[in-house]
Structure formats: C-alpha cells, structure tokens
Design a protein around this motif. Structure first.
Motif, mmCIF file in Angstrom:
data_model
loop_
_atom_site.group_PDB
_atom_site.id
_atom_site.type_symbol
_atom_site.label_atom_id
_atom_site.label_comp_id
_atom_site.label_asym_id
_atom_site.label_seq_id
_atom_site.Cartn_x
_atom_site.Cartn_y
_atom_site.Cartn_z
ATOM 1 N N LEU A 230 20.377 -22.224 76.963
ATOM 2 C CA LEU A 230 20.603 -21.193 75.956
ATOM 3 C C LEU A 230 19.298 -20.804 75.278
ATOM 4 O O LEU A 230 18.477 -21.658 74.946
ATOM 5 C CB LEU A 230 21.594 -21.697 74.901
ATOM 6 C CG LEU A 230 23.030 -21.917 75.383
ATOM 7 C CD1 LEU A 230 23.860 -22.534 74.261
ATOM 8 C CD2 LEU A 230 23.644 -20.608 75.854
ATOM 9 N N CYS A 231 19.115 -19.511 75.085
ATOM 10 C CA CYS A 231 17.939 -19.035 74.360
ATOM 11 C C CYS A 231 18.229 -19.141 72.863
ATOM 12 O O CYS A 231 19.379 -19.325 72.467
ATOM 13 C CB CYS A 231 17.624 -17.596 74.764
ATOM 14 S SG CYS A 231 18.762 -16.368 74.122
ATOM 15 N N PRO A 232 17.205 -19.059 72.040
ATOM 16 C CA PRO A 232 17.404 -19.246 70.598
ATOM 17 C C PRO A 232 18.508 -18.363 70.021
ATOM 18 O O PRO A 232 19.357 -18.837 69.262
ATOM 19 C CB PRO A 232 16.043 -18.867 70.014
ATOM 20 C CG PRO A 232 15.068 -19.187 71.097
ATOM 21 C CD PRO A 232 15.782 -18.882 72.372
ATOM 22 N N PHE B 231 12.792 -15.641 80.316
ATOM 23 C CA PHE B 231 11.583 -15.892 79.532
ATOM 24 C C PHE B 231 10.569 -16.629 80.394
ATOM 25 O O PHE B 231 10.951 -17.351 81.308
ATOM 26 C CB PHE B 231 11.912 -16.768 78.310
ATOM 27 C CG PHE B 231 12.992 -16.209 77.428
ATOM 28 C CD1 PHE B 231 12.673 -15.539 76.246
ATOM 29 C CD2 PHE B 231 14.341 -16.355 77.761
ATOM 30 C CE1 PHE B 231 13.675 -15.033 75.422
ATOM 31 C CE2 PHE B 231 15.345 -15.834 76.947
ATOM 32 C CZ PHE B 231 15.012 -15.171 75.775
ATOM 33 N N VAL C 137 7.901 -19.547 81.130
ATOM 34 C CA VAL C 137 7.777 -20.940 80.722
ATOM 35 C C VAL C 137 6.316 -21.358 80.879
ATOM 36 O O VAL C 137 5.686 -21.050 81.892
ATOM 37 C CB VAL C 137 8.676 -21.846 81.585
ATOM 38 C CG1 VAL C 137 8.439 -23.304 81.263
ATOM 39 C CG2 VAL C 137 10.138 -21.481 81.382
ATOM 40 N N THR D 173 13.172 -22.594 87.958
ATOM 41 C CA THR D 173 13.887 -21.872 86.914
ATOM 42 C C THR D 173 14.681 -22.859 86.077
ATOM 43 O O THR D 173 15.440 -23.664 86.616
ATOM 44 C CB THR D 173 14.853 -20.840 87.529
ATOM 45 O OG1 THR D 173 14.133 -19.990 88.417
ATOM 46 C CG2 THR D 173 15.500 -19.996 86.442
ATOM 47 N N TRP D 174 14.478 -22.776 84.782
ATOM 48 C CA TRP D 174 15.272 -23.589 83.884
ATOM 49 C C TRP D 174 16.437 -22.749 83.393
ATOM 50 O O TRP D 174 16.305 -21.520 83.233
ATOM 51 C CB TRP D 174 14.436 -24.028 82.676
ATOM 52 C CG TRP D 174 13.520 -25.163 82.981
ATOM 53 C CD1 TRP D 174 13.767 -26.488 82.801
ATOM 54 C CD2 TRP D 174 12.194 -25.086 83.537
ATOM 55 N NE1 TRP D 174 12.682 -27.235 83.198
ATOM 56 C CE2 TRP D 174 11.711 -26.409 83.660
ATOM 57 C CE3 TRP D 174 11.372 -24.033 83.955
ATOM 58 C CZ2 TRP D 174 10.456 -26.725 84.165
ATOM 59 C CZ3 TRP D 174 10.108 -24.332 84.463
ATOM 60 C CH2 TRP D 174 9.667 -25.657 84.566
ATOM 61 N N GLU D 175 17.556 -23.373 83.158
ATOM 62 C CA GLU D 175 18.676 -22.623 82.589
ATOM 63 C C GLU D 175 19.183 -23.321 81.352
ATOM 64 O O GLU D 175 19.051 -24.540 81.207
ATOM 65 C CB GLU D 175 19.804 -22.471 83.624
ATOM 66 C CG GLU D 175 19.322 -21.753 84.861
ATOM 67 C CD GLU D 175 20.393 -20.934 85.561
ATOM 68 O OE1 GLU D 175 21.532 -20.850 85.059
ATOM 69 O OE2 GLU D 175 20.063 -20.373 86.620
ATOM 70 N N PHE E 191 12.622 -19.253 82.485
ATOM 71 C CA PHE E 191 13.833 -19.795 81.871
ATOM 72 C C PHE E 191 14.836 -18.665 81.814
ATOM 73 O O PHE E 191 14.481 -17.536 81.454
ATOM 74 C CB PHE E 191 13.532 -20.277 80.444
ATOM 75 C CG PHE E 191 14.757 -20.708 79.674
ATOM 76 C CD1 PHE E 191 15.182 -22.034 79.675
ATOM 77 C CD2 PHE E 191 15.501 -19.767 78.952
ATOM 78 C CE1 PHE E 191 16.310 -22.422 78.960
ATOM 79 C CE2 PHE E 191 16.636 -20.155 78.245
ATOM 80 C CZ PHE E 191 17.038 -21.487 78.243
#
Lengths: 159, 159
Positions: B143-145, B112, B114, B139-141, B103
């Motif tokens: 927003l990260c936390p 990150f 997955v 690949t995922w795109e 990700f």
DNA sequence: CTCCTTGCAAAGGATTTGCACTAAC
DNA sequence: GTTAGTGCAAATCCTTTGCAAGGAG
C-alpha cells in the motif's frame, strides 16, 4: 494481492479435503467445476492462462465455461490458493504460491520457475515513509531455449 | 523487451536534438505529436498510462489522438527511450530507462520508484540450460501512503 | 513527390458482468 | 428452501489496426 510467506499453503501440497475446507470456511461451494479447474491446475509448472485451462478441460471431454474458469481462478487467487502473474499478454496462473521467482520469455510469453532462493530480506526494504510492503517479485526476461533457436521467425504462441 | 544496462539513454537526460537524431536515424519523423508526447512524459516520476498522457495533453489544450499516443509510446519503447511497465490494469510508461526498481500499490495501482540499488549480479543468473537473460525486474507490492489511510473504502483511481 | 504519420472509427483480445437457471448446503 | 455458482451473451476495458487524408523530409 495476497500476502505470502514461508509456510503458506501451496495448491500442490494440499489435500483436496483441506482445500474444500478452506473454500467452505469462506462460504464458497465445492462444485463440479471448481474441482475440475483445481485438478487441471494442480502440479502444473507451465503457468497457464485462463484460456489454456479452459481448453485443456474441454480437451479432456469435460465442460466448464470460460467465464467460470476466470471466476474460479480469480476466486482461488483471492483465497491465496493460486498466484496471478501479470506481464505482456494475458494473465497467467501459478498453483505454486510458495515464494519463488519467474523467468518470462519475451518471444513466446511462456513463464518458467527460477531456482534462485527467495530473498526474505527484500521484503524488509523501506520504499519510503508510509509505504507498506506485502511482498516482492523478481522476474527475469529473455529468450527460452526453444525460442532462442528461431530468433528470426515471428512466434507468438501462448499469448 | 529492450536490453538495458548502465549508461543507456534515459529520456530525461537527453537533449531533444539528440532524441530527434535517434528517431531520424530510424527513419522516424519528428512530428508535432511526437514532440508533445515526449514533452508530456519528460521528467515525470508517476509512470502514467497512455490514457493519462492523452488526457494531460488535451488538458493543456493540445490535441493528439489516443491511438497516436499508444503508437508513439510503443515506438519509443522499441527505441529504448521509454520503458513499458506491466501489471494489474493498463500498461504504464516510464521515461527513465536506467536500471531501477518499482513499487506498485495494490489498491490504487500507482507505481513508484524504489531507491534500492540495481543488482547487476542478478543478470548473471543461470535460469537453466539454453536460457538467455536480457535483464531482470524487481517489483514490490503493498500500500502506498495515501491508500494506507483509506483501507476500508474502495479506491481504484488510476487504473 | 514519396513515404511516414495521423485521426477516426472499427476491430480485436482479454476479462467481467447481468440475468435466469441450477445446484450446493 | 436459501444462497451461491454457472452458462450464455452482452458489455467493458485496453489496445491495435485499416484506411483515407495530411505532413515531414
């Protein structure tokens, strides 16, 4: 970057007048250069680099600076009218923004569309707490037909 | 680039002596710098850039030139001991070469792992006549936390 | 003692940017 | 007229490379 989903505009299918509208709505102007770059990209299946678009344009006798090609391509990507592809070598641009996947040749760098149907369910994946998924990409890597033959020789065209 | 499959070595799990062996077998030498870079990468889950590895090393008081970091990382990738990740911004390096997905945060660029299980069947996909598939990536795109909170502000750390 | 590695600085490719000028609206 | 877009050159970012000196085998 941009959010994509079924029914999202794809450059190929949109009448020029509508593109014009979309640009104007975002206070972007309909200039000679933008028209040329859009035309150069429409219907292409080869995912060209900015440099390639630039060269194709001047091969046709028209002139647009490389900086403008970059600026326009990035602007179109921001509008969701083209898709940026990252990988080894320079960025490539895809006028087809509908959900689909790619194959990238590890030898020549060329990118091809893959006919595998888009897996909507993959956008539902839970990456972890607090993560927000916009979309996913699948890229296959390997050798394209023409590079498969010349295994031994070093060929890096198109980078 | 490199072919991957289940059971392929992953940097994390390999004893240093074995890595040493692998390098020596390819007439690569076991130098102070290579040991340091390998150690800096081992067990990391944050997919650092060459620059980050470089800075982490000198933060620890050790010194390795940035050129050597690049050369070593690329060499390790050629040996299949690390994986190169391309995307927006500088290349990143993953010490875990076992098949898995990523990700990427579109705001900060961090990558990150997955937990979605690797889909072997996707390597069997027929892209077209004459194409040879080595592997695939998903690949995922989004927003990260931590970026999800600061939506408005411009944050480009880690590029 | 031979050949691979390193560090440094310079070169390189890809892309962006500052600025004065031009052209849409 | 305003404001955004363009061309050009310079600047920037990321990465590789040439070369002399150093170090592993």
């Amino acid at each position: 970057m941009q959010r994509r989903s079924l029914g999202q505009p794809r450059l190929d299918g949109i009448p020029q007048a509508v593109i014009m509208q979309m640009l104007i709505m975002n206070s972007l102007r309909w200039t000679r250069q933008r028209k040329l770059i859009l035309d150069a990209l429409r219907g292409r299946k080869d995912h060209p680099t900015a440099e390639q678009v630039y060269h194709d344009l001047r091969a046709k006798g028209t002139t647009v600076s490389l900086a403008t090609v970059y600026r326009t391509l990035r602007a179109l990507a921001r509008q969701g009218l083209v898709r940026e592809l990252h990988g080894e070598g320079p960025d490539r641009f895809d006028p087809d923004t509908s959900p689909h996947y790619h194959f990238r040749c590890t030898r020549c760098g060329h990118v091809f569309d893959v006919a595998v149907p888009y897996k909507d369910e993959l956008d539902q994946v839970v990456v972890g707490p607090g993560f927000v998924v916009s979309f996913h990409e699948i890229t296959w890597e390997g050798l394209c037909p023409s590079c498969r033959g010349r295994e031994g020789s070093q060929n890096d065209e198109g980078r």
